[in-house]
Write an enzyme that holds these catalytic residues in place. Structure first.
Site, PDB file in Angstrom:
ATOM      1  N   LYS A   1       7.992  55.349  -0.323  1.00  0.00           N
ATOM      2  CA  LYS A   1       8.581  54.191  -1.025  1.00  0.00           C
ATOM      3  C   LYS A   1       9.429  53.358  -0.052  1.00  0.00           C
ATOM      4  CE  LYS A   1      10.850  56.868  -3.942  1.00  0.00           C
ATOM      5  NZ  LYS A   1      10.437  58.192  -3.448  1.00  0.00           N
TER       6      LYS A   1
ATOM      7  N   ARG B   1      15.493  56.675 -12.108  1.00  0.00           N
ATOM      8  CA  ARG B   1      14.926  58.009 -11.940  1.00  0.00           C
ATOM      9  C   ARG B   1      14.944  58.812 -13.220  1.00  0.00           C
ATOM     10  NH1 ARG B   1      15.878  58.487  -5.984  1.00  0.00           N
ATOM     11  NH2 ARG B   1      15.077  60.491  -5.356  1.00  0.00           N
TER      12      ARG B   1
ATOM     13  N   ARG C   1      10.217  63.971   8.903  1.00  0.00           N
ATOM     14  CA  ARG C   1      10.994  62.724   8.875  1.00  0.00           C
ATOM     15  C   ARG C   1      12.237  62.825   9.755  1.00  0.00           C
ATOM     16  NH1 ARG C   1      12.691  59.920   3.360  1.00  0.00           N
ATOM     17  NH2 ARG C   1      13.499  61.999   2.887  1.00  0.00           N
TER      18      ARG C   1
ATOM     19  N   ARG D   1      17.320  64.764   7.705  1.00  0.00           N
ATOM     20  CA  ARG D   1      18.197  64.810   6.531  1.00  0.00           C
ATOM     21  C   ARG D   1      18.328  66.235   6.013  1.00  0.00           C
ATOM     22  NH1 ARG D   1      16.145  60.036   2.582  1.00  0.00           N
ATOM     23  NH2 ARG D   1      16.450  61.692   1.055  1.00  0.00           N
TER      24      ARG D   1
ATOM     25  N   ARG E   1      13.685  69.151  -5.107  1.00  0.00           N
ATOM     26  CA  ARG E   1      13.522  67.708  -5.358  1.00  0.00           C
ATOM     27  C   ARG E   1      12.166  67.424  -6.013  1.00  0.00           C
ATOM     28  NH1 ARG E   1      14.393  65.447   0.397  1.00  0.00           N
ATOM     29  NH2 ARG E   1      13.951  63.418  -0.512  1.00  0.00           N
TER      30      ARG E   1
HETATM   31  P1  AP5 Z   1       9.800  57.539   3.212  1.00  0.00           P
HETATM   32  O1  AP5 Z   1       9.322  56.123   3.206  1.00  0.00           O
HETATM   33  O2  AP5 Z   1      11.140  57.829   3.773  1.00  0.00           O
HETATM   34  O3  AP5 Z   1       9.609  58.184   1.752  1.00  0.00           O
HETATM   35  P2  AP5 Z   1      10.413  57.952   0.396  1.00  0.00           P
HETATM   36  O4  AP5 Z   1       9.423  57.899  -0.709  1.00  0.00           O
HETATM   37  O5  AP5 Z   1      11.340  56.772   0.532  1.00  0.00           O
HETATM   38  O6  AP5 Z   1      11.184  59.322   0.343  1.00  0.00           O
HETATM   39  P3  AP5 Z   1      12.696  59.748   0.043  1.00  0.00           P
HETATM   40  O7  AP5 Z   1      12.767  61.212   0.363  1.00  0.00           O
HETATM   41  O8  AP5 Z   1      13.682  58.862   0.755  1.00  0.00           O
HETATM   42  O9  AP5 Z   1      12.786  59.523  -1.444  1.00  0.00           O
HETATM   43  P4  AP5 Z   1      13.659  60.241  -2.427  1.00  0.00           P
HETATM   44  O10 AP5 Z   1      13.353  59.411  -3.607  1.00  0.00           O
HETATM   45  O11 AP5 Z   1      13.550  61.673  -2.616  1.00  0.00           O
HETATM   46  O12 AP5 Z   1      15.114  60.157  -1.744  1.00  0.00           O
HETATM   47  P5  AP5 Z   1      16.322  59.182  -1.970  1.00  0.00           P
HETATM   48  O13 AP5 Z   1      16.896  58.859  -0.657  1.00  0.00           O
HETATM   49  O14 AP5 Z   1      15.983  58.094  -2.913  1.00  0.00           O
HETATM   50  O15 AP5 Z   1       8.688  58.405   4.019  1.00  0.00           O
HETATM   51  C1  AP5 Z   1       8.887  59.786   4.233  1.00  0.00           C
HETATM   52  C2  AP5 Z   1       8.349  60.145   5.640  1.00  0.00           C
HETATM   53  O16 AP5 Z   1       6.932  59.948   5.657  1.00  0.00           O
HETATM   54  C3  AP5 Z   1       8.905  59.258   6.772  1.00  0.00           C
HETATM   55  O17 AP5 Z   1       9.054  60.045   7.917  1.00  0.00           O
HETATM   56  C4  AP5 Z   1       7.812  58.193   6.999  1.00  0.00           C
HETATM   57  O18 AP5 Z   1       7.804  57.752   8.322  1.00  0.00           O
HETATM   58  C5  AP5 Z   1       6.540  58.978   6.647  1.00  0.00           C
HETATM   59  N1  AP5 Z   1       5.497  58.165   6.022  1.00  0.00           N
HETATM   60  C6  AP5 Z   1       5.654  57.219   5.051  1.00  0.00           C
HETATM   61  N2  AP5 Z   1       4.453  56.725   4.684  1.00  0.00           N
HETATM   62  C7  AP5 Z   1       3.525  57.378   5.448  1.00  0.00           C
HETATM   63  C8  AP5 Z   1       2.083  57.315   5.533  1.00  0.00           C
HETATM   64  N3  AP5 Z   1       1.353  56.488   4.755  1.00  0.00           N
HETATM   65  N4  AP5 Z   1       1.449  58.132   6.403  1.00  0.00           N
HETATM   66  C9  AP5 Z   1       2.175  58.997   7.194  1.00  0.00           C
HETATM   67  N5  AP5 Z   1       3.541  59.102   7.162  1.00  0.00           N
HETATM   68  C10 AP5 Z   1       4.194  58.296   6.295  1.00  0.00           C
HETATM   69  O19 AP5 Z   1      17.323  60.156  -2.782  1.00  0.00           O
HETATM   70  C11 AP5 Z   1      18.018  61.230  -2.156  1.00  0.00           C
HETATM   71  C12 AP5 Z   1      18.937  61.904  -3.179  1.00  0.00           C
HETATM   72  O20 AP5 Z   1      19.925  60.947  -3.659  1.00  0.00           O
HETATM   73  C13 AP5 Z   1      18.252  62.411  -4.451  1.00  0.00           C
HETATM   74  O21 AP5 Z   1      17.721  63.709  -4.275  1.00  0.00           O
HETATM   75  C14 AP5 Z   1      19.419  62.392  -5.458  1.00  0.00           C
HETATM   76  O22 AP5 Z   1      20.293  63.468  -5.242  1.00  0.00           O
HETATM   77  C15 AP5 Z   1      20.172  61.127  -5.063  1.00  0.00           C
HETATM   78  N6  AP5 Z   1      19.683  59.932  -5.781  1.00  0.00           N
HETATM   79  C16 AP5 Z   1      19.116  58.828  -5.235  1.00  0.00           C
HETATM   80  N7  AP5 Z   1      18.803  57.932  -6.173  1.00  0.00           N
HETATM   81  C17 AP5 Z   1      19.184  58.472  -7.350  1.00  0.00           C
HETATM   82  C18 AP5 Z   1      19.102  58.022  -8.700  1.00  0.00           C
HETATM   83  N8  AP5 Z   1      18.552  56.833  -9.020  1.00  0.00           N
HETATM   84  N9  AP5 Z   1      19.574  58.840  -9.673  1.00  0.00           N
HETATM   85  C19 AP5 Z   1      20.144  60.033  -9.361  1.00  0.00           C
HETATM   86  N10 AP5 Z   1      20.233  60.523  -8.119  1.00  0.00           N
HETATM   87  C20 AP5 Z   1      19.767  59.746  -7.111  1.00  0.00           C
END
Ligand code: AP5
Length: 221
Positions: free
Chosen positions: A13, A88, A127, A160, A171
């Site tokens: 994403k 979420r 990552r 991370r 997760r």
């Molecule tokens: P990346 O683009 O970083 O993936 P992502 O979908 O953004 O993954 P996240 O882990 O950041 O999402 P998340 O929703 O779990 O975490 P968030 O930070 O929101 O890509 C991942 C890797 O793959 C990278 O290395 C990239 O280079 C590679 N890649 C990407 N596309 C590729 C492809 N096509 N081919 C090959 N490689 C590829 O949340 C973290 C924490 O914050 C949560 O667990 C929760 O505790 C809290 N939180 C955040 N938002 C909320 C909310 N709304 N409500 C409650 N808690 C929340």
């Protein structure tokens, strides 16, 4: 235009959002990034969020909705917004509808990224993120030129803490239990929903993603 990106951890994403907001001059609202910034700044919210994030649990809805409201207040209402990792839960989604309605806006489109768990786990284990400028790399798929060093700003890259295998498992489960129900929520919602197979090359995904978001928006597609 208001766009919501939905999908499990590691599906890409953030990678896709950063590229499209840049192209469209839109605002990127990632609640994960906002929470990590709050942790770095040592704010009250950051301190409360830390435990939830370290365990791979969701931060409580009220805190997230307050955070988003506060952040949106600083963005001009005419600016296109892309929400990444928010909402979420269904309570967050109804909360977002209320916040947008108050300023005469609505969610226009929802993009759901999907990939199998083994792909997500490999992406998260590889990552590496730059805490200084936010750039994201992957030791398997898109490594930095010099190991551990950000290509963009020269900062030291980190793995991370919540990308450690045990937390990743949690997760993924939390996504299934609390966030996947949003798929049914948005299928019933007036917003247009598009599903994209994200187990592919970044550029291929981007082409489909860009078309889905710009369809009907008057932007070149
Ligand atoms: P990346 O683009 O970083 O993936 P992502 O979908 O953004 O993954 P996240 O882990 O950041 O999402 P998340 O929703 O779990 O975490 P968030 O930070 O929101 O890509 C991942 C890797 O793959 C990278 O290395 C990239 O280079 C590679 N890649 C990407 N596309 C590729 C492809 N096509 N081919 C090959 N490689 C590829 O949340 C973290 C924490 O914050 C949560 O667990 C929760 O505790 C809290 N939180 C955040 N938002 C909320 C909310 N709304 N409500 C409650 N808690 C929340």
């Amino acid at each position: 235009m208001v766009v919501v990106l939905l999908g499990p951890p590691g599906v890409g994403k953030g990678t896709q959002a950063v590229r499209l907001v840049d192209e469209l001059s839109a605002a990127h609202v990632s609640t994960g990034d906002l929470l990590r910034a709050a942790r770095r700044d040592g704010t009250e919210l950051g301190k409360i969020a830390q435990g939830f994030m370290d365990r791979g649990e969701l931060v409580p809805d009220e805190l997230i909705l307050d955070l988003v409201k506060e952040h949106l207040a600083g963005i001009d209402a005419s600016t296109d917004v892309m929400f990444d990792g928010f909402p979420r839960t269904t309570d967050q989604a109804t909360g977002l509808d209320g916040v947008l309605e108050a300023s005469g806006r609505k969610v226009d489109s929802v993009v759901l990224f999907e990939a199998p768990d083994d792909v997500l786990i490999k992406r998260l284990s590889g990552r590496r993120s730059c805490p200084d400028c936010g750039a994201v790399f992957n030791t398997y798929f898109s490594p930095p030129a010099a190991e551990g060093v950000c290509d963009r700003c020269g900062g030291a890259l980190v793995h991370r803490a919540d990308d450690e295998p045990e937390t990743v498992q949690r997760r993924l489960q939390v996504y299934l239990d609390q966030t996947a129900p949003l798929i049914a929520f948005y299928e019933e919602h007036p917003a247009m929903m598009t599903s994209i197979a994200a187990d592919r090359d970044v550029d291929q995904i981007y082409g489909e993603f860009r078309s889905a978001v710009t369809a009907g928006d008057g932007a070149d597609s």
